[in-house]
Design an enzyme around this catalytic site. Structure first.
Site, short mmCIF file in Angstrom:
data_model
loop_
_atom_site.label_atom_id
_atom_site.label_comp_id
_atom_site.label_asym_id
_atom_site.label_seq_id
_atom_site.Cartn_x
_atom_site.Cartn_y
_atom_site.Cartn_z
CE LYS A 70 38.62 8.10 82.32
NZ LYS A 70 37.23 8.09 82.43
CE1 TYR A 118 37.15 2.55 85.31
CE2 TYR A 118 37.07 1.23 83.30
CZ TYR A 118 36.49 2.14 84.15
OH TYR A 118 35.14 2.72 83.97
NE ARG A 133 30.05 -0.14 60.34
CZ ARG A 133 29.99 -0.93 59.22
NH1 ARG A 133 31.14 -1.46 58.88
NH2 ARG A 133 28.81 -1.28 58.32
CG ASP A 144 44.60 1.99 80.39
OD1 ASP A 144 44.84 3.13 80.13
OD2 ASP A 144 43.49 1.42 80.63
C1 LIG Z 1 42.71 3.91 83.38
C2 LIG Z 1 41.55 3.72 82.58
N1 LIG Z 1 41.39 2.84 81.39
C3 LIG Z 1 40.13 2.62 80.82
C4 LIG Z 1 38.97 3.42 81.31
C5 LIG Z 1 38.08 3.24 80.55
O1 LIG Z 1 37.52 4.30 79.48
P1 LIG Z 1 36.11 4.97 79.16
O2 LIG Z 1 35.37 5.26 80.31
O3 LIG Z 1 36.47 6.05 78.14
O4 LIG Z 1 35.46 3.55 78.26
C6 LIG Z 1 39.36 4.34 82.36
C7 LIG Z 1 37.93 5.15 82.61
O5 LIG Z 1 37.88 5.45 83.81
C8 LIG Z 1 40.19 4.32 83.20
O6 LIG Z 1 40.36 5.02 84.27
#
Ligand SMILES: Cc1ncc(COP(=O)(O)O)c(C=O)c1O
Length: 378
Positions: free
Chosen positions: A196, A99, A46, A171
């Site tokens: 992604k 998101y 971990r 982000d």
């Molecule tokens: C722009 C964005 N940030 C964060 C996330 C969250 O990521 P995760 O699904 O890997 O937890 C997503 C998920 O679709 C996203 O589109």
């Protein structure tokens, strides 16, 4: 080194014991110690795992930070950042069309720890000026936003936030460091869903945060170990492998994204297309300044739920699914899928209507994608 070289090599040397060209998957929970306090720097998985650490070093270089930490999902990475930056009595500002899962985390969980959030349209800098309070400790922005592709001026946000003791988190999931590097524009922390574009093959869920400041990095490393939301060795290896082709994939997404956006905007049955590469997009000029490409994410408006449903059910090559950023084209309906956790009134106010469709344009032959889209409209 250049970005493409770093994507392949940064943080990864051939395996010292065998010479293996790729970093092995160190699938172990612990490490043998020679004696009390005598070990090779690895005590428990971990805390330290060589595969995960290679990915973390690689991402730190690509995002121009001092260190990166990989988590079990994008949301786990964002959760760790709230643990780093926010405590009871603090205030945070967030883009109002982030998101849906990010909004859900802040609104349904972090808020209950005594942290207040203000959601504003961060593409208008004066909204941030007005929202800032003496106890504001974090401005969290997504640019371009999911799903409306609105663009926020990263430099401008940093100027406002840095007049106070307030960190800017970006982000960067939609652009990846290939097309946008927020730390170079002044941001303190970059967060990604590696699920992604970074992994890019729709076969892993993960997240990573990269930090500009050494003190933040040390504290996030502590949180990663203490709270334990780490990325597994296998997923770390998949993301490392994905990143090696990130530049070529992003260029292909960008070419297809632009072609599809132009095609959609020429169709009479499409009411509006949201793509920052189109000159009529309100953020186009800013996008050209702070991004070096526009990527493969598009949203478009079909008018109502019935039309959106028919379109989504008729596509064949484009798959209906929740994610984005993979080599295959995915298409989704934000109002009932990714943004279902945003209250309906708020969704409508933001423009996330029942007729809105989101496209993650893959890297297939563009003629095949366009033919699939056109057939779905018939
Ligand atoms: C722009 C964005 N940030 C964060 C996330 C969250 O990521 P995760 O699904 O890997 O937890 C997503 C998920 O679709 C996203 O589109």
């Amino acid at each position: 080194m250049g970005f493409k070289t770093d994507a392949i090599h940064a943080g990864q040397e051939p395996d010292p014991s065998t010479g293996a060209v790729t970093v092995p998957i160190y699938q172990t929970s612990t490490y043998v110690q020679e004696g009390l306090g005598k070990h090779k720097g690895f005590e428990y998985a971990r805390t330290q795992n060589p595969t995960r650490m290679a990915l973390e070093r690689n991402m730190a270089v690509l995002e121009r930070g001092v260190a990166g930490y990989a988590f079990a999902s994008g949301m786990a990475a964002t959760t760790a950042l709230t643990q780093l930056l926010l405590k009871q009595g603090d205030h945070a500002i967030c883009s109002d069309n982030v998101y849906g899962g990010t909004f859900r985390l802040f609104d349904k969980i972090v808020r209950h720890y005594g942290v207040e959030f203000t959601y504003v349209d961060t593409s208008v800098l004066t909204n941030i000026e007005k929202a800032v309070r003496p106890n504001t400790r974090m401005v969290f922005i997504e640019t371009p936003t999911n799903p409306l592709m609105s663009i926020t001026d990263i430099r401008g946000v940093c100027e406002i936030a840095h007049r106070r003791d307030c960190r800017v988190v970006v982000d960067n999931t939609f652009m990846s460091p290939y097309y946008q590097r927020p730390i170079e524009l002044g941001a303190d922390i970059v967060v990604h869903s590696t699920t992604k574009y970074l992994n890019g093959h729709s076969d892993s869920v993960g997240g990573v945060a990269v930090l500009k400041r050494k003190e933040d990095a040390e504290q996030l490393q502590f949180i990663q170990n203490a709270a334990g939301g780490i990325l597994s060795p296998f997923d770390s290896w998949l993301v490392l492998r994905g990143i090696k082709t990130l530049p070529v994939r992003m260029e292909a997404h960008n070419v297809n994204g632009m072609a599809m956006a132009k095609h959609l905007s020429e169709r009479k049955d499409v009411r509006k297309v949201y793509y920052p590469g189109l000159p009529n997009h309100p953020g186009h000029e800013l996008a050209k300044k702070q991004m070096s490409g526009f990527g493969g994410m598009i949203a478009f408006e079909l008018g109502d739920l019935d039309r959106a449903r028919k379109f989504l059910e008729r596509v064949r090559l484009c798959s209906l699914g929740e994610s984005l950023g993979g080599v295959e084209t995915l298409i989704s309906h934000p109002a009932t899928m990714t943004h279902a956790s945003v209250p309906p009134d708020e969704r409508n106010r933001l423009g996330i209507t029942d007729g809105l469709v989101r496209f993650s344009v893959g890297i297939e032959d563009i003629d095949d994608l366009i033919a699939d889209v056109d057939a779905a409209f018939l």
